[in-house]
Motif scaffolding. Sequence first.
Motif, PDB file in Angstrom:
ATOM      1  N   LYS A 186      16.075   0.274  31.685  1.00  0.00           N
ATOM      2  CA  LYS A 186      15.866  -1.124  31.288  1.00  0.00           C
ATOM      3  C   LYS A 186      16.720  -2.064  32.142  1.00  0.00           C
ATOM      4  O   LYS A 186      16.257  -3.110  32.620  1.00  0.00           O
ATOM      5  N   SER A 187      17.973  -1.666  32.351  1.00  0.00           N
ATOM      6  CA  SER A 187      18.851  -2.486  33.194  1.00  0.00           C
ATOM      7  C   SER A 187      18.309  -2.575  34.614  1.00  0.00           C
ATOM      8  O   SER A 187      18.376  -3.625  35.263  1.00  0.00           O
ATOM      9  N   LEU A 188      17.733  -1.475  35.086  1.00  0.00           N
ATOM     10  CA  LEU A 188      17.174  -1.465  36.433  1.00  0.00           C
ATOM     11  C   LEU A 188      15.977  -2.400  36.549  1.00  0.00           C
ATOM     12  O   LEU A 188      15.835  -3.135  37.537  1.00  0.00           O
ATOM     13  N   ARG A 189      15.117  -2.401  35.521  1.00  0.00           N
ATOM     14  CA  ARG A 189      13.956  -3.306  35.549  1.00  0.00           C
ATOM     15  C   ARG A 189      14.404  -4.765  35.542  1.00  0.00           C
ATOM     16  O   ARG A 189      13.861  -5.599  36.271  1.00  0.00           O
ATOM     17  N   ASP A 190      15.392  -5.084  34.693  1.00  0.00           N
ATOM     18  CA  ASP A 190      15.900  -6.464  34.661  1.00  0.00           C
ATOM     19  C   ASP A 190      16.476  -6.863  36.021  1.00  0.00           C
ATOM     20  O   ASP A 190      16.244  -7.980  36.514  1.00  0.00           O
ATOM     21  N   LEU A 191      17.198  -5.947  36.606  1.00  0.00           N
ATOM     22  CA  LEU A 191      17.797  -6.237  37.910  1.00  0.00           C
ATOM     23  C   LEU A 191      16.724  -6.437  38.973  1.00  0.00           C
ATOM     24  O   LEU A 191      16.836  -7.327  39.831  1.00  0.00           O
ATOM     25  N   GLN A 192      15.657  -5.636  38.896  1.00  0.00           N
ATOM     26  CA  GLN A 192      14.565  -5.791  39.864  1.00  0.00           C
ATOM     27  C   GLN A 192      13.870  -7.134  39.705  1.00  0.00           C
ATOM     28  O   GLN A 192      13.474  -7.763  40.696  1.00  0.00           O
TER      29      GLN A 192
END
Length: 292
Positions: A186-192
């Motif tokens: 989830k953190s990775l998607r937000d960062l992307q």
Amino acid sequence: QADLGLNEHHQNEVVSYMRFARFKRGMCLKTVDSCFQNLKDSRLVEETFTVDEVIDLLDELQSVVHSEVESELINTAYTNVLLLQQLFSQAEKWYLKLQTDVSDLENRELLGQVAEFEKSEYTSSNEKSTADPIKPKLAPLNEGGSELLNKTVAHLQEENEKLKTRLRTIETQATAALDEKSKLEKSLRDLQMIQGDQKNNANQDITELENKVAALKSQFEKTLNDSTANQKFLEEDLMTTKHDLLKVQDQLSTAEKELEKKFQQTAAYRNMKEILTRKNEQIKDLRRRLSK
């Protein structure tokens, strides 16, 4: 009858080994006797010997006997190791760990019991001249099999419980790892997403910068073209001026030549030339006179 405190089967095995050891001992003694006999037959052929000769004979005999005894002792040690290896191998099949007490091997009392046991075993029987050194392996122990099996089962059950506990611990750790993985995804998607917005803004800035660079480049090329045209015009003007200058210089040279020609044709020029000629003649005449 002497007893070693063993059951009948094991005591028979001990008797069998003692027969083998007795046979090997007899063979060793015969070998030593033959060493002495060979010395008597081959070397003691004279009636008198010197001290040095006797010393040589004894040294030779000592070397031969030492070699034979050492070889037999080494062979006996290796034989004992093989016997222990057989016993330990059979014990390991039943997960037993045997122990030995080396200090008892020099116990005089125990050695005396073994001597009495050997004496009682061979008092009423004739000693065999040969013995088979290769003995069959002892059969696996049967006594206490059920108890050992129960211990093995209990040990396996204990190991099974440990494995179950470890499995539960691993499952808990795996669940925690999956939760952590979900959070990281989830953190990775937000960062992307954030990076995507920043990338769009960056692309817009880059486009504007490229347009400015293109405009500056066009202006520079135009200025460069104008400078080139102006330089070409100046070069052509310079060439024309050079041609005109050369033409004027040529005309001036021609005019000077014509003027000089006209001056030479005047009466004053001719008179001056005649005067200079006479003066030169006079100077030459004076030089000739002075030289005489």
